[in-house]
Structure formats: C-alpha cells, structure tokens
Design a protein around this motif. Structure first.
Motif, short mmCIF file in Angstrom:
data_model
loop_
_atom_site.label_atom_id
_atom_site.label_comp_id
_atom_site.label_asym_id
_atom_site.label_seq_id
_atom_site.Cartn_x
_atom_site.Cartn_y
_atom_site.Cartn_z
N SER A 1 17.74 12.36 -25.94
CA SER A 1 17.17 11.57 -24.86
C SER A 1 16.81 12.42 -23.66
O SER A 1 16.05 11.98 -22.79
CB SER A 1 18.16 10.47 -24.44
N ALA A 2 17.34 13.64 -23.58
CA ALA A 2 17.06 14.51 -22.44
C ALA A 2 15.74 15.25 -22.56
O ALA A 2 15.31 15.90 -21.61
CB ALA A 2 18.20 15.53 -22.28
N ALA A 3 15.07 15.15 -23.70
CA ALA A 3 13.85 15.92 -23.91
C ALA A 3 12.74 15.53 -22.93
O ALA A 3 11.83 16.31 -22.67
CB ALA A 3 13.35 15.74 -25.35
N PHE A 4 12.82 14.29 -22.38
CA PHE A 4 11.81 13.83 -21.44
C PHE A 4 12.28 13.94 -19.98
O PHE A 4 11.60 13.44 -19.08
CB PHE A 4 11.46 12.36 -21.72
N ALA A 5 13.41 14.57 -19.72
CA ALA A 5 13.98 14.60 -18.38
C ALA A 5 12.99 15.19 -17.37
O ALA A 5 12.34 16.21 -17.65
CB ALA A 5 15.28 15.40 -18.38
N PRO B 1 3.97 12.88 -13.07
CA PRO B 1 2.71 13.17 -13.79
C PRO B 1 2.92 13.97 -15.06
O PRO B 1 2.25 13.71 -16.08
CB PRO B 1 1.90 13.95 -12.75
N GLU B 2 3.84 14.94 -15.05
CA GLU B 2 4.08 15.76 -16.25
C GLU B 2 4.65 14.91 -17.38
O GLU B 2 4.21 15.03 -18.53
CB GLU B 2 5.04 16.89 -15.93
N VAL B 3 5.61 14.05 -17.06
CA VAL B 3 6.21 13.22 -18.10
C VAL B 3 5.23 12.14 -18.55
O VAL B 3 5.18 11.77 -19.74
CB VAL B 3 7.53 12.60 -17.60
N GLU B 4 4.42 11.63 -17.64
CA GLU B 4 3.41 10.62 -18.01
C GLU B 4 2.44 11.21 -19.03
O GLU B 4 2.09 10.57 -20.03
CB GLU B 4 2.69 10.16 -16.75
N ARG B 5 2.01 12.44 -18.79
CA ARG B 5 1.09 13.07 -19.74
C ARG B 5 1.80 13.36 -21.06
O ARG B 5 1.23 13.21 -22.14
CB ARG B 5 0.54 14.38 -19.15
N VAL C 1 12.54 17.41 -15.05
CA VAL C 1 13.02 18.63 -14.40
C VAL C 1 11.88 19.24 -13.58
O VAL C 1 10.76 19.41 -14.08
CB VAL C 1 13.52 19.65 -15.45
N ARG C 2 12.18 19.57 -12.34
CA ARG C 2 11.15 20.17 -11.48
C ARG C 2 10.93 21.64 -11.82
O ARG C 2 11.88 22.35 -12.12
CB ARG C 2 11.56 20.03 -10.01
N ASP C 3 9.69 22.06 -11.72
CA ASP C 3 9.33 23.46 -11.96
C ASP C 3 9.95 23.97 -13.26
O ASP C 3 10.60 25.02 -13.29
CB ASP C 3 9.76 24.35 -10.78
N LEU C 4 9.73 23.24 -14.31
CA LEU C 4 10.36 23.57 -15.59
C LEU C 4 9.88 24.93 -16.07
O LEU C 4 8.68 25.17 -16.20
CB LEU C 4 10.03 22.49 -16.63
N GLY C 5 10.84 25.83 -16.34
CA GLY C 5 10.51 27.16 -16.81
C GLY C 5 11.01 27.49 -18.18
O GLY C 5 10.56 28.46 -18.80
N LEU C 6 11.97 26.70 -18.71
CA LEU C 6 12.57 27.02 -20.00
C LEU C 6 13.03 25.75 -20.68
O LEU C 6 13.68 24.90 -20.06
CB LEU C 6 13.77 27.95 -19.81
N VAL C 7 12.67 25.59 -21.97
CA VAL C 7 13.23 24.53 -22.80
C VAL C 7 13.99 25.19 -23.94
O VAL C 7 13.53 26.16 -24.53
CB VAL C 7 12.15 23.57 -23.34
N ASP D 1 0.81 -1.21 0.00
CA ASP D 1 0.00 0.00 0.00
C ASP D 1 0.85 1.27 0.00
O ASP D 1 0.59 2.21 -0.74
CB ASP D 1 -0.94 -0.02 1.20
N ALA D 2 1.89 1.29 0.85
CA ALA D 2 2.70 2.51 0.97
C ALA D 2 3.66 2.69 -0.19
O ALA D 2 4.01 3.82 -0.55
CB ALA D 2 3.48 2.48 2.28
N SER D 3 4.09 1.59 -0.80
CA SER D 3 5.13 1.70 -1.84
C SER D 3 4.57 1.77 -3.26
O SER D 3 5.23 2.30 -4.15
CB SER D 3 6.09 0.50 -1.75
N ALA D 4 3.37 1.23 -3.49
CA ALA D 4 2.80 1.20 -4.85
C ALA D 4 2.15 2.54 -5.17
O ALA D 4 0.93 2.64 -5.36
CB ALA D 4 1.81 0.06 -4.98
N ARG D 5 2.98 3.57 -5.25
CA ARG D 5 2.48 4.92 -5.53
C ARG D 5 2.53 5.20 -7.03
O ARG D 5 3.30 4.55 -7.76
CB ARG D 5 3.31 5.95 -4.77
N PRO D 6 1.75 6.15 -7.52
CA PRO D 6 1.84 6.50 -8.95
C PRO D 6 3.26 6.90 -9.35
O PRO D 6 3.91 7.68 -8.67
CB PRO D 6 0.87 7.68 -9.07
N GLY D 7 3.72 6.32 -10.44
CA GLY D 7 5.06 6.63 -10.95
C GLY D 7 6.10 5.58 -10.67
O GLY D 7 7.20 5.64 -11.24
#
Length: 655
Positions: free
Chosen positions: A252-256, A90-94, A258-264, A40-46
């Motif tokens: 390959s880095a296009a899907f990295a 969640p961002e990369v999953e979408r 990155v937290r709070d992504l502000g610039l690509v 229960d505790a370990s099977a988290r989304p992602g």
C-alpha cells in the motif's frame, strides 16, 4: 441563505474537473463542475470534494481548475470541499492514471489504493515537530555493502543526486535491512526522499529498527494497510506535508506521496504479498518501476534471489546487477545436498544432516525449514500409497495432533472407519509431515535442546544466540541475532514440477530466503535429490543463473515477462460476449476458454454458483499497451450496456 446553485461562480478558473468515486468503466473520466465563489480558495487540485452525480452525493477529487468547459449544458456546482488537504498530488494523480491504463482498470479503484480514507481527528491534530534532516557528516560509511560488486558506484551516484537502477542480490548472512537503510541514507544526503516496499509487517519492523540506527527514529513514516485508520492516515499526512521524506511499508506504500522522491526500493519482489488482491490487481513492483520512469528516480530491486522479471530488467539493460562475487560467496556459506535414500527411509532427517545439526548446536541456533504446516497435513494408504480422501467431500484426510483421529482438511468430518477405495486396506501412513510433527521429532532427536515452532498464527519475531532449534514454514523463518549456525531444508521435493507458471521459481526463492539467514561461514544442508538442477543452483549459490535459465524457458514458451498476457474470467456466456466486443491486435493469441473450478473446500457448504471459464490473451511485449487499451475499451462497452461482469487481469501473477 442562497441555495448553492444560485451562488455566483469563482471569478478565476470557475470550472473544477473532478474524478468521481464511481468504479464503472464507462464513467472513468473527469467531470466538470462549477466552483462557487465561496469555495474558490479551498477547491484546489488534489482536494476531496462532494459532488452530485446521478442523483446522489458522491466523493471525488479535484484534478484541475479550468477557465471553461466543453460541456454545452449547465454545470452543477460542487456540493462542498471535504478537506483543504491536497491529498492527491500531481505525481500520484499521473501515476494512478498510468497504473489504471497498464492494468485495464478504473481509476477510482486505483485511487482507493493510493489515497487512504480521511480521518478527520488525525487531520486536525497538531503537527509533530521533526528533528533536522540528515547531512553528509551524519551518515555512517556503507561498510555493510562490502562484498557486493558494483554497489560502490551505485551508492556514490545516488548520493550525488543521480538515478541509477539496480537489481541487487544480497550476500548470504548479510543484514538486508541495514543495507537498505544505508541506501536510503544516501538518497537523503542528496536532499531527496525515499520509498521502500517490503512484503509484510515483520519486514517493516526489521527495516524500521535499521533506519532508527542509520537515519534516526523521526526521519521516516510507516505506511501499511493493517495500521488502522488513524495511524495510516497520520503516516500518509506526514509524507504529504513533507514532515518526513522517507516512507516504508507494504504494497500500500507504493503510492505514498513522498516529496522530491529520489529512490524507490523493493525487497523480495518475488513474494506474492506484493500482488494487490483487489481490482485492477497491480503488482507493487510495476507501480514502483512506473513511478521511477515518471519521476526520474533511482531504483533498487533486492532479494536473496533474483526473480525472472528482475533478470529481464538486467538482460534488457534497464538495470545493472549488484551481486556478491563467487569468491565472497564461497567464503561466506557452504551448501550441501543429502539424499534421503532407501537406507534413510522412515527417518525424518538423514544421518549426515543429523550430524551437521548436532555440531552446529554447539555454536548457536539451527533453522529447520519444512514446507507444510500443521501436524500431518496428508495421509495415504499404508499398502498402496493412494492418497486418503474424505468420504463426504473428497478432501484430504489429515491428523491435527497425535491424539486425534483422521479428519478432513476441507469439511472437518472425522473418519473413524476409513478404508482405501483402491485396495481396501485400513492402515494409514504419513507421506508428508507438517511443522508441528517435525518439531516433535526434532525434540526426540536432540534432547536437551529447546525446539520452537514458527508458522501460521504462531510466528516468532526473532531468536537470540541460544542453541535452539527453530522449525518454520516458508515465510515464517525468524531472523537470529547473529545468524543461524546452520540451516536445514527438508522435503525439498515438495512443490517441484507443479503445473503453475512460477512454481519452480517460488520453491527456489523459499530455499534461498531461508538459507540466507545463516551466519558467515555457516552451513546449509538440503535434503533432496543431489542431481536436481534447482538444488545445484543453491549449492553454487547462483540465483542469477537459475533466473537466466528460467527466463530462457519463458522466452521459448512465449510466457511472461517475454510476452504480455491477460485473462478474462467469468460465466461462459459473459466471456463469449466480452471476446466479441474486444478488438485485439492482429498478432494476439486467444487461448481457451477452459473451466475454472472452485476448490472443493470453497464449495463445501456453499450455495451452488455457475461455473466460470477463463480465456488467456497473449501478445508480444511491445503490444502490451495495445492489449490493455483494447480490454479497457471492452470493459467500458460492457459497463455502459450493463452486461454481466467479467474479471480482467493483466499479467496475472498466477496462471
């Protein structure tokens, strides 16, 4: 110990929706599994999990926890949680869902591109402490952007937390890596992360050195496919865990994550290295643009030239241009075209170009770009100019060095007694000289100067200030520490007018990439036809004008990016079956089928394989999503019926 199937389910949200790693189109959806109470505790989304699927244990990702399931039968339990790391954000999953839909592919294939394989030792290693992030007082002024019109407002908007979008044409002689690093610093000042994609590892190293100076050596991670499993996964985890908020790398880095992504950022988006060679064949530029739309971040597409796709973004108002003014360009660089006419026939470098090189060598290094590698890659009949072909496989005859006899460039057979099939002559001439032969001749022309060759498996990383001559093939030009005193472009006619969608665009991109390595107030000389419209765009240093004209021609011819296209390739019967199953929009055009032959060098010594055909499907741009949905539905039907495979490519880079 109770069997897993007998274990009580989790009390809250006992159902896990799992994307299984099965690249079959008709199974491309989440499946419901029961979450045992112990997980229960370990099977988290992602997280990664092992599940039972079709009688086998397969890998998968938990994408959601739910209170119930629409499945009427009994749910199988998760076998185990492979790792507690939530590697699929969640961002990369979408993003993977949107990319799979855009390119009519399976999400399992996109997930393999987005999430690197697990490296358990790296995952369990102690986290490396990082230095504090940047603040506004630690960032140097973006003085390197001087001369680029509209750059100031873009950087200010970025530093204030905005999401501007720009197509950037770099000033010749400017250090593009430093400019990108300063843009990244502006994103970090706003408290957000940045992601930069460049064509190859040499560009990554150059950008990394600039980031060391601007944002600090511990403020970014490098993510490339050739790092090896441990280093690649360590860089991925550093971004995932928030240890760094800047990631640089290749496609390959296009899907990295990155937290709070502000610039690509993407540098040189016309380079074919940004095209993924594995299904569903996404282009890193489209991945980044999709990501910018989804996450609302800023975009900077840069290069020495401008691609037709980038021009389309400017034309439609999606992005605004950043480019040097005409006055700044005229002050920065001078470009001349020298004709290789009858008086210069037989000379590798015409007299005026030789004079320019000789004068430039008094000031610094000189770059010579030649479009062919090797020694003499093609031979022809000395009398009638018919290309010399191998008697065994019809491949081109070549010289690998000055002492070797002619040999086939495809099968390697040596031909000691070649005779022209057209006129019967036995003499050979070299219509095209390769990099090594060019370097040999430059050494004779300029004795006392070191001549270095860069290309193939001998690529020079960088050169200093010594007065050397560097002969390089396109893409292998090393940057000089202070820029080249002069750049010489040879055989500019080679590659022009080829029956390919991007042939002219690619040739122009290679010229501008080499010419942009010249130092301020340097000289560029191209050997070719002075009346060529493409060479005149180089003389005027007007890549945007060339891209605009190319776009107009594409629009009139109904070619990308003005339309959306897809190809279906396979055996003739399989392609015919695929077309019978696909429901196309009413406005769709079906072009073909046409034979797709393997290259002769690929056929040499290979077992016989059925010939393939290709069909091109074309729809208006606004119908692109409908075309992708139709092709994906067709692939699901074919997969479920176990029909012969066909290869589907949406908006292929090469036609």
């Amino acid at each position: 110990m109770r069997r897993r199937s007998e274990e009580a389910p989790a009390e809250v949200d006992p159902v896990a929706r799992v994307l299984v790693d099965v690249p079959l189109a008709h199974l491309d959806r989440p499946f419901d599994y029961l979450v045992p109470a112990s997980m229960d505790a370990s099977a988290r989304p992602g997280v990664r999990v092992k599940v039972r699927f079709a009688g086998q244990d397969v890998d998968g990702f938990v994408v959601e926890r739910a209170a119930g399931s629409d499945h009427d039968g009994r749910l199988s339990p998760l076998r185990r949680v492979v790792s507690p790391e939530q590697v699929l954000t969640p961002e990369v999953e979408r993003l993977t869902a949107l990319v799979a839909a855009r390119y009519a592919g399976a999400r399992a294939d996109v997930l393999r591109l987005a999430v690197p394989p697990r490296h358990a030792t790296t995952e369990k290693a102690e986290r490396v402490p990082r230095t504090p992030p940047l603040d506004s007082t630690s960032v140097a002024a973006a003085s390197a952007w001087a001369g680029h019109e509209a750059a100031g407002p873009f950087l200010e908007h970025l530093a204030e937390g905005g999401a501007p979008r720009a197509v950037w044409q770099c000033l010749p002689g400017a250090d593009w890596a430093l400019l990108v690093a300063q843009a990244v610093a502006r994103a970090r000042v706003s408290g957000r992360g940045a992601l930069v994609c460049v064509p190859d590892h040499r560009d990554v190293a150059r950008l990394g050195a600039a980031l060391d100076d601007v944002v600090g050596p511990e403020q970014y991670a490098v993510l490339t496919a050739d790092q090896g499993p441990a280093k690649r996964y360590a860089a991925f985890l550093a971004a995932l865990r928030g240890d760094v908020q800047v990631v640089i790398g290749t496609r390959s880095a296009a899907f990295a994550p990155v937290r709070d992504l502000g610039l690509v950022v993407m540098w040189d988006d016309g380079d074919d290295l940004h095209c993924e060679p594995r299904a569903p064949y996404p282009h890193a530029r489209e991945v980044l643009l999709t990501r910018a739309e989804v996450q609302g971040c800023a975009v900077l597409l840069g290069g020495a030239t401008r691609t037709v796709e980038a021009e389309y973004l400017v034309r439609t108002g999606w992005a605004h241009p950043i480019a040097p003014s005409r006055a700044v360009v005229r002050e920065q660089v001078r470009v001349d075209v020298v004709a290789n006419d009858e008086r210069n026939r037989g000379a590798r470098v015409p007299g005026p170009a030789m004079g320019m090189v000789r004068r430039a060598l008094d000031e610094g290094p000189v770059l010579v770009q030649t479009p062919r590698s090797g020694y003499v890659p093609h031979l022809a009949c000395e009398r009638c100019r018919t290309p010399a072909r191998c008697g065994a496989c019809r491949g081109p005859l070549q010289l690998t060095d000055p002492a070797s006899p002619p040999s086939c460039g495809w099968c390697g057979v040596v031909d000691h007694q070649w005779r022209c099939s057209t006129c019967g002559a036995q003499g050979l001439r070299a219509p095209v000289l390769g990099r090594d032969r060019t370097a040999e001749e430059m050494g004779r022309m300029f004795p006392g100067h070191t001549v270095r060759s860069s290309g193939g498996d001998r690529i020079i990383a960088a050169v200093g200030e010594d007065a050397d001559i560097v002969v390089a093939t396109p893409g292998a030009e090393p940057p000089a520490s202070r820029g080249y005193a002069a750049v010489l472009l040879l055989d500019t006619w080679l590659g022009l007018g080829r029956p390919e969608l991007r042939s002219d665009e690619e040739v122009v991109r290679r010229w501008f990439n080499a010419a942009s390595l010249v130092r301020p107030h340097g000289r560029v000389v191209a050997v070719g036809d002075p009346g060529s419209a493409m060479l005149q765009s180089l003389v005027r240093w007007d890549p945007a004008g060339f891209a605009a004209r190319e776009l107009e021609e594409r629009v009139s011819a109904h070619l990308p990016p003005a339309v959306r296209m897809a190809t279906v390739t396979g055996e003739a019967d399989a392609v015919e079956e695929a077309l019978a199953l696909v429901t196309l929009p009413d406005v769709a055009e079906v072009l073909g089928p046409v034979p797709v032959e393997r290259r002769a060098q690929d056929r040499a010594g290979a077992p016989e394989e059925p010939d393939e055909v290709r069909v091109v499907l074309r729809v208006p741009r606004h119908q692109g999503s409908v075309l992708s949905e139709s092709l994906l539905a067709m692939q699901r039907l074919r997969s479920a019926r176990r029909l012969a495979a066909v290869r589907v490519q949406v908006d292929p880079h090469v036609l």
